[in-house]
Design an enzyme around this catalytic site. Structure first.
Site: not given
Length: 614
Positions: A19, A21-22, A25, A41, A135
Site C-alpha cells: 500500500g 499513501g500521501g 507507505n 508503515k 479519521d
C-alpha cells in the site's frame, strides 16, 4: 528507496509493498526474532525532514501502541533506522471495508449491525484511553474472512491533525466522513468519531455516501448545513430504530449526539427488539444550527431589561429633582464637573498643541534612487536609517525606492527616523514536487502565498491505490522558477471503475450477481461440470479483468458445477452363455428356441448352408 529483502533495524525484512499513501507507505514484512509476518508503515521521506512532525508522529504512535483490543490493529514497535521512521503493526489478511462495499454495494442489516458493534466496542476502548481517531472511514477498517474487523491508522491520523492540518486549515484524506465541527476548524472530540461512525453505518446500509460534491469544500459545507438524506425512503425495510441511531450519531450539533460511544453500542444491541422496531422518529433536543440571531435575541432581551431599569432610575432622579436640596446639590456638582472638563481639555489638547514640536508629512520617494530619496527626506528634517531594506516589486526598477516606514502621507515629528525599502526586482520562487500531496492544500498555498493561477485537471486511472484528492502529476517540473501570475496545472486521479479478476478473487455466483446489480450490468451464466473448482465459483468471465466497467453491458460468467455420476452398464439378459463360444454353426437347420445356438467347437466362424439363423 525501500527494496525487497531490505532489513529495518536488522530485524524486520521487507517482503513486498502492500500500500502507498500521501503520508506513509506500507510493506509486508517478516519479524526474524518472533518468526511472524508484520505490517511495516514507513513515513514518507518529505515528511521525515520536519522534526516537529516526526516528534508528534512518534509520540502519537507510541500512545496508540498502548491500545490492546480485538478490533484494533495492534502496534508492536516504533522507531527510526538511518532516517526511516517506521511503525511495526499486526499484519491482517483481509480486505478493507471500502473494498467490501465496492464488491457488494450494500450489506444486510444483520451484517451492518455486527460490524458497527465491533467498531463501537473498539473505539470505546480507544476513547477510554483518551485517544481520538479523527479519521474514521471504511478505508481505515480491515475485515477478515471470519467477519472480524480491525481499526487501523490511529497514530498517523492523530499526528497529522496536530500539525499540518491545523496549520493549513485543510483536511488530508476523505472529506466524506468529516464531522461539521472539524470541517469548520473547531477541533475534534470523542463525539467527532461518533459522527464519522454514523456516516459509515449509513454507507453500510445504502452502499452510497450521504453527501457528494464536485470538490472537498462543497462536501464539507454539506456536512455543516444539509440534513442527512432519509435512509428509509430508499429502503422501507430498515426499522425506524436503526434510522434513529444514524440520526443521533450524525447530528450537526454535538449536543444532540450520543454522550459517548458506549451509549451508541448499547443502542445497537437493542435496536431490533420488538418494542423498538417502530419507535417514533428522533426529534433533536437542541437546535441543529445555533445561529447568531438566537444570541442577538438573548442580548436584546438583556438590553431591554437594562433600559427598563434605567428608565426606573431616571424616573426616580426626576422625582428627586423636585426636592430643592437635591436641585442645589446637582447644580453645584454640575459646575464642578464642567470645570473639571474644561481643565481636562486644556491639559490634554490646548497646552500640548502650544508646546508640541514642529511636524512634517512623509513625502513620496517611490521610484527615486537611494541618494535622491535620502536628500529629500533629510531636507525636511528627518533622519534616514543607514540600513536599507529590500523588498520584491514587479513595478519599481531594481535598486530604486519602493516605500518608506513610516509610510508616505503620515505626519511625524522632525527628527523621526525613516527606513527606506528598495526594489529587489520581481519575486520568483522554485516549485516543489507536489505529487502524492493533497491538491486542496497545495492549491491554497500556491494561490494565496505565491498568487499563481492554479488549474485542477483529472486523469483517468484504474489503480485504486490513489486517494481522490492526491496529486499524481504537475505541468511544471520540480525546480521550475515561477512568479506571481504564472499558471500551473495539477493533475488528480479520476478513478475509473474496472472489472475485477473474479476467478483469482474467488467470486461466487452471488458475488457476481451483486456486482452486476451494483454497476447495472446484465449477467449471463453458464454452468460447466468440473471437478477442478468448487461448485458455485466463477471459473471464467467474458470481460477482461482491469477493463473499464460500462453501464448496461453484458457480463457472461462460467460457473463450476458438480459432475454427474456415471451409472453402471448391466446387459446380462443379452449375453449368450455358450461355454465361452460366441459362434454358432447351423447346417441345414434353424437355430431357435430361447435365443441360444449350438456351439461346435468355437472355431471363430459361423458357416451356414441352406438354413436360417434366428
Amino acid at each position: 528507496m525501500i527494496s525487497k529483502g531490505q532489513k529495518i533495524n536488522d530485524r524486520y525484512e521487507i517482503i513486498k509493498s502492500i500500500g502507498e499513501g500521501g503520508m506513509a507507505n506500507v510493506y509486508l514484512g517478516y519479524d526474524e526474532i518472533l518468526d511472524r509476518n508484520v505490517a511495516i508503515k514507513i513515513l514518507r521521506g518529505d515528511l521525515s525532514n520536519d522534526e516537529k512532525f516526526v516528534r508528534r508522529f512518534q509520540r502519537e504512535a507510541l500512545s496508540a501502541s498502548s491500545l490492546s483490543h480485538p478490533n484494533i490493529v495492534e502496534m508492536y514497535d516504533v522507531g527510526e533506522d538511518n532516517g526511516l521512521y517506521y511503525i511495526i503493526m499486526e499484519y491482517i489478511e483481509g480486505k478493507t471495508l471500502k473494498q467490501l462495499l465496492k464488491r457488494r454495494g450494500s450489506l444486510t442489516l444483520s451484517e451492518a449491525i455486527d460490524i458497527m458493534l465491533q467498531l463501537t466496542d473498539g473505539m470505546q476502548h480507544a476513547h477510554d484511553a483518551y485517544i481520538i481517531h479523527r479519521d474514521l472511514k471504511p478505508q481505515n477498517i480491515m475485515i477478515q474472512d471470519d467477519g472480524q474487523i480491525k481499526i487501523t491508522d490511529f497514530g498517523i491520523a492523530m499526528a497529522l491533525n496536530s500539525t499540518q492540518l491545523t496549520q493549513t486549515n485543510s483536511v488530508m484524506g476523505s472529506v466524506h466522513y468529516l464531522p461539521p465541527e472539524q470541517a469548520s476548524g473547531k477541533g475534534s472530540t470523542t463525539k467527532s468519531d461518533i459522527y464519522s461512525m454514523g456516516i459509515i453505518f449509513y454507507e453500510l446500509l445504502t452502499g452510497k455516501l450521504p453527501f457528494k460534491g464536485d470538490n472537498a469544500v462543497e462536501i464539507a459545507l454539506k456536512h455543516m448545513r444539509d440534513p442527512l438524506p432519509n435512509i428509509r425512503e430508499d429502503n422501507e425495510s430498515i426499522p425506524q430504530s436503526i434510522e434513529n441511531i444514524i440520526l443521533r450519531a450524525t447530528a450537526k450539533n454535538p449536543k444532540n449526539r450520543y454522550d459517548d460511544i458506549k451509549s451508541m453500542h448499547d443502542d445497537l444491541l437493542t435496536a431490533l427488539d420488538d418494542d423498538r422496531m417502530d419507535e417514533e422518529p428522533l426529534i433533536y433536543k437542541y437546535p441543529e444550527h445555533e445561529t447568531e440571531s438566537t444570541k442577538r435575541l438573548k442580548k436584546l432581551e438583556e438590553l431591554e431589561k437594562e433600559e427598563e431599569e434605567e428608565e426606573e432610575l431616571a424616573k426616580k432622579v426626576e422625582e428627586d429633582k423636585e426636592d430643592k436640596k437635591n436641585k442645589k446639590l446637582i447644580i453645584i456638582l454640575s459646575i464642578v464637573f464642567s470645570a473639571l472638563i474644561l481643565l481636562f481639555i486644556l491639559i490634554l489638547f490646548v497646552i500640548p498643541e502650544l508646546t508640541k514640536p514642529k511636524t512634517v508629512v512623509i513625502p513620496s520617494v517611490s521610484g527615486l534612487t537611494v541618494s535622491k530619496a535620502t536628500d529629500k527626506l533629510e531636507d525636511l528634517g528627518l533622519v534616514v536609517n543607514s540600513k536599507i531594506e529590500k523588498v520584491a516589486d514587479e513595478k519599481i526598477e531594481k535598486g530604486r525606492i519602493v516605500k518608506t516606514n513610516p509610510k508616505k502621507g503620515k505626519t511625524v515629528k522632525k527628527g523621526t527616523k525613516v527606513t527606506l525599502y528598495k526594489s529587489s526586482g520581481e519575486e520568483t520562487f522554485k516549485l516543489e514536487d507536489y505529487t502524492g500531496k493533497n491538491y486542496i492544500e497545495v492549491q491554497t498555498i500556491l494561490e494565496t502565498k505565491y498568487e499563481l493561477e492554479v488549474t485542477i485537471e483529472k486523469k483517468d486511472v484504474t489503480d485504486s491505490k490513489y486517494d481522490e484528492q492526491e496529486i499524481i502529476g504537475q505541468s511544471l517540473a520540480k525546480g521550475s522558477e515561477v512568479k506571481k501570475g504564472d499558471s500551473i496545472t495539477l493533475y488528480i486521479p479520476n478513478l475509473v471503475e474496472t472489472f475485477p479478476d473474479m476467478v483469482q478473487e474467488g467470486y461466487s455466483i452471488d458475488d457476481a450477481s451483486a456486482f452486476c446489480k451494483k454497476y447495472n450490468l446484465t449477467l449471463k451464466t453458464n454452468y460447466v461440470e468440473t471437478s477442478e473448482y468448487t461448485p458455485g465459483k466463477v471459473i471464467s468471465q467474458s470481460r477482461i479483468a482491469g477493463s473499464e466497467i460500462l453501464e448496461g453491458t453484458t457480463l457472461t460468467v462460467d460457473i463450476a458445477a458438480k459432475p454427474a455420476e456415471k451409472k453402471p452398464n448391466n446387459n446380462s439378459g443379452n449375453t449368450n452363455n455358450n461355454n465361452g463360444n460366441n459362434n454358432n454353426t447351423n447346417s441345414g437347420g434353424t437355430n431357435g428356441g430361447n435365443g441360444s445356438g449350438t456351439g461346435t467347437g468355437g472355431t471363430g466362424e459361423t458357416p451356414s448352408s441352406g438354413g436360417t439363423n434366428n
